[in-house]
Enzyme design. Structure first.
Site, PDB file in Angstrom:
ATOM      1  N   ASN A 125       0.835  -1.200   0.000  1.00 17.55           N
ATOM      2  CA  ASN A 125       0.000   0.000   0.000  1.00 17.55           C
ATOM      3  C   ASN A 125       0.868   1.247   0.000  1.00 17.55           C
ATOM      4  O   ASN A 125       1.951   1.275   0.587  1.00 17.55           O
ATOM      5  CB  ASN A 125      -0.985  -0.003   1.181  1.00 17.55           C
ATOM      6  CG  ASN A 125      -0.414   0.662   2.422  1.00 17.55           C
ATOM      7  OD1 ASN A 125      -0.431   1.902   2.546  1.00 17.55           O
ATOM      8  ND2 ASN A 125       0.137  -0.132   3.342  1.00 17.55           N
TER       9      ASN A 125
ATOM     10  N   PHE B 170      -1.714   8.148   4.180  1.00 19.38           N
ATOM     11  CA  PHE B 170      -2.493   8.769   5.266  1.00 19.38           C
ATOM     12  C   PHE B 170      -3.741   9.484   4.754  1.00 19.38           C
ATOM     13  O   PHE B 170      -4.016  10.637   5.116  1.00 19.38           O
ATOM     14  CB  PHE B 170      -1.638   9.761   6.068  1.00 19.38           C
ATOM     15  CG  PHE B 170      -0.597   9.149   6.974  1.00 19.38           C
ATOM     16  CD1 PHE B 170      -0.584   7.789   7.260  1.00 19.38           C
ATOM     17  CD2 PHE B 170       0.366   9.955   7.573  1.00 19.38           C
ATOM     18  CE1 PHE B 170       0.380   7.238   8.102  1.00 19.38           C
ATOM     19  CE2 PHE B 170       1.330   9.419   8.417  1.00 19.38           C
ATOM     20  CZ  PHE B 170       1.340   8.058   8.674  1.00 19.38           C
TER      21      PHE B 170
ATOM     22  N   SER C 168       5.461   4.956   8.713  1.00 20.63           N
ATOM     23  CA  SER C 168       4.858   4.761   7.395  1.00 20.63           C
ATOM     24  C   SER C 168       5.856   5.176   6.324  1.00 20.63           C
ATOM     25  O   SER C 168       6.454   6.252   6.413  1.00 20.63           O
ATOM     26  CB  SER C 168       3.598   5.614   7.244  1.00 20.63           C
ATOM     27  OG  SER C 168       3.247   5.667   5.871  1.00 20.63           O
TER      28      SER C 168
ATOM     29  N   ASN D  36       5.057   6.030   3.419  1.00 18.56           N
ATOM     30  CA  ASN D  36       4.329   6.755   2.370  1.00 18.56           C
ATOM     31  C   ASN D  36       4.182   8.251   2.606  1.00 18.56           C
ATOM     32  O   ASN D  36       3.484   8.929   1.854  1.00 18.56           O
ATOM     33  CB  ASN D  36       2.947   6.097   2.178  1.00 18.56           C
ATOM     34  CG  ASN D  36       3.081   4.633   1.812  1.00 18.56           C
ATOM     35  OD1 ASN D  36       3.886   4.288   0.952  1.00 18.56           O
ATOM     36  ND2 ASN D  36       2.328   3.780   2.478  1.00 18.56           N
ATOM     37  N   THR D  37       4.795   8.767   3.665  1.00 17.68           N
ATOM     38  CA  THR D  37       4.860  10.213   3.873  1.00 17.68           C
ATOM     39  C   THR D  37       6.338  10.588   3.869  1.00 17.68           C
ATOM     40  O   THR D  37       7.068  10.211   4.795  1.00 17.68           O
ATOM     41  CB  THR D  37       4.189  10.615   5.208  1.00 17.68           C
ATOM     42  OG1 THR D  37       2.804  10.261   5.154  1.00 17.68           O
ATOM     43  CG2 THR D  37       4.307  12.115   5.475  1.00 17.68           C
TER      44      THR D  37
ATOM     45  N   LYS E  64       5.366   3.326  17.121  1.00 14.77           N
ATOM     46  CA  LYS E  64       5.319   2.272  16.096  1.00 14.77           C
ATOM     47  C   LYS E  64       6.496   2.389  15.149  1.00 14.77           C
ATOM     48  O   LYS E  64       6.693   3.422  14.516  1.00 14.77           O
ATOM     49  CB  LYS E  64       3.994   2.355  15.326  1.00 14.77           C
ATOM     50  CG  LYS E  64       3.823   1.216  14.316  1.00 14.77           C
ATOM     51  CD  LYS E  64       2.400   1.127  13.823  1.00 14.77           C
ATOM     52  CE  LYS E  64       2.221   0.016  12.806  1.00 14.77           C
ATOM     53  NZ  LYS E  64       0.829  -0.095  12.344  1.00 14.77           N
TER      54      LYS E  64
ATOM     55  N   ASN F   9       5.607  -1.763  11.381  1.00 15.95           N
ATOM     56  CA  ASN F   9       4.841  -1.275  10.247  1.00 15.95           C
ATOM     57  C   ASN F   9       5.227  -2.102   9.007  1.00 15.95           C
ATOM     58  O   ASN F   9       5.901  -3.116   9.118  1.00 15.95           O
ATOM     59  CB  ASN F   9       5.155   0.219  10.044  1.00 15.95           C
ATOM     60  CG  ASN F   9       3.941   0.979   9.530  1.00 15.95           C
ATOM     61  OD1 ASN F   9       3.303   0.544   8.560  1.00 15.95           O
ATOM     62  ND2 ASN F   9       3.617   2.095  10.152  1.00 15.95           N
TER      63      ASN F   9
END
Ligand SMILES: Cc1cc2nc3c(=O)[nH]c(=O)nc-3n(C[C@H](O)[C@H](O)[C@H](O)COP(=O)(O)O)c2cc1C
Length: 365
Positions: free
Chosen positions: A121, A125, A183, A185-186, A221, A250
């Protein structure tokens, strides 16, 4: 409610059927939306029997009837924490929620790797933001521990301030908070795992927590893509704080476990079965570095893999991706399997199995 007259068994088979067959043939994000809608409509299978006594446990002062949670990212906006709790999760973690609402990355941004039972994925966010999620959750009674996972907006000029806002906003209504700095993705987010940045972040977050009327437990996390030196540095930083626990881990940016498979080249974080070994190794390696409670996540897809997380050093576990492939009865099977493992070991509580194989799991890079 339209399905009110249906027996619980029929309702669960409807959802189970929807999940396994129809959902797997849909575009993954459409399928996810359909699942959330089904849960909102009351179509969720409800747990029939009480949790086995062997699974009752305590985590940072939270009394859990079982230690199996829904991981963050499934219910990003806090729409279905009650149905998830009624399905039998002992914890439900909603989010990641950022101060301002944001759309996330362009679609498609969610991909299955069916041969490996993996998921990639790069959602980025996508969420409704603090105000909307707070309004939705405020006053809702969730029959499980409610975790709220907080993050930073992509365009934010001050990531640390975004986390501090999250603590201030949600401390009063969450059973625990998760500071998600892992994450992929940021852009720049995972740099907060570096020593100096992490010190600043935890100092800000824990100062705000200290001012809230209740002492809500705070978890950090982590990503599985940390080397030994990075884990040493994190352990040293957290030792000087009153952080309550870790969540390991994660998704990973590594593709070693899925090389050559369809969709493996998509950018983003990999989760599900192919993450299991790496995430469990990192969990054991962090267990060797800290006595704090750890929630083990990453690749759980069976009772055996859930048990392995406890043996590696987890005090509780979470899962998400396996529900895409395994269906909703997986939760029941995991709980029954864990209770049996406790009895087979001649013990009375899942807590007795924590860390029994940490050294074994920690070996390897
Ligand atoms: C589609 C998707 C979205 C996710 N979104 C988030 C998120 O918003 N915040 C977060 O901390 N973790 C998020 N995760 C990571 C999961 O919480 C979990 O750490 C990871 O998927 C490993 O567990 P699993 O293999 O059981 O899925 C997401 C995972 C997936 C598959």
């Amino acid at each position: 409610m339209i399905f009110e007259g249906f027996s619980p068994l029929l309702r669960s088979s409807l959802v189970a059927g929807l999940t396994r067959d129809a959902l797997l043939s849909m575009d993954p994000e459409t399928a996810h939306g359909a699942t959330i809608t089904a849960l909102r409509l009351g179509l969720a299978p409800q747990q029939q029997d009480p949790d086995p006594p062997e699974l009752r446990t305590s985590l940072c002062g939270l009394d859990l009837s079982n230690p199996v949670g829904m991981a963050a990212g499934f219910d990003k906006n806090g729409e279905v924490p009650r149905p998830l709790a009624r399905m039998g999760f002992g914890m439900v973690e909603i989010g990641t929620v950022t101060p301002l609402p944001q759309a996330g990355n362009p679609r498609p941004r969610l991909f299955r790797i069916p041969e490996a039972e993996g998921v990639i994925n790069r959602m980025g966010f996508n969420n409704d933001g603090h105000d909307e999620v707070f309004r939705r959750l405020n006053g809702v009674r969730v029959p499980a521990a409610l975790g709220i996972n907080i993050g930073a907006n992509k365009g934010s000029a001050d990531f640390v301030a975004d986390y501090a806002k999250g603590v201030a906003r949600f401390a009063r209504i969450a059973d625990y908070l998760t500071v998600n700095i892992s994450s992929p993705n940021t852009p720049g987010l995972r740099d907060l795992q570096h020593e100096d940045a992490l010190k600043r972040l935890l100092s800000a977050v824990l100062t705000v927590r200290g001012k809230s009327p209740v002492r809500v437990p705070v978890f950090l996390k982590l990503a599985p893509d940390l080397d030994q030196a990075a884990m040493d540095a994190i352990a040293a930083v957290i030792a000087g704080t009153d952080l309550d626990g870790l969540i390991v881990s994660n998704t990973t940016i590594s593709r070693d476990a899925v090389a050559g498979l369809a969709n493996a080249g998509e950018k983003g974080g990999l989760s599900g079965k192919p993450l299991f070994d790496l995430a469990t190794r990192r969990l054991a390696q962090m267990r060797q570095r800290t006595a704090l409670p750890i929630i083990g996540v990453g690749g759980i897809h069976s009772p055996e893999t859930a048990l392995a997380k406890f043996e590696a050093g987890a005090n509780a576990v979470q899962l998400y991706s396996a529900l895409v492939f395994g269906g909703l009865d997986l939760l029941d099977r995991i709980k029954r399997g864990l209770a049996k493992a406790v009895r087979d070991a001649g013990k009375s509580s899942i807590a007795d199995l924590v860390g029994t194989r940490t050294a074994e799991w920690a070996s390897g890079k």
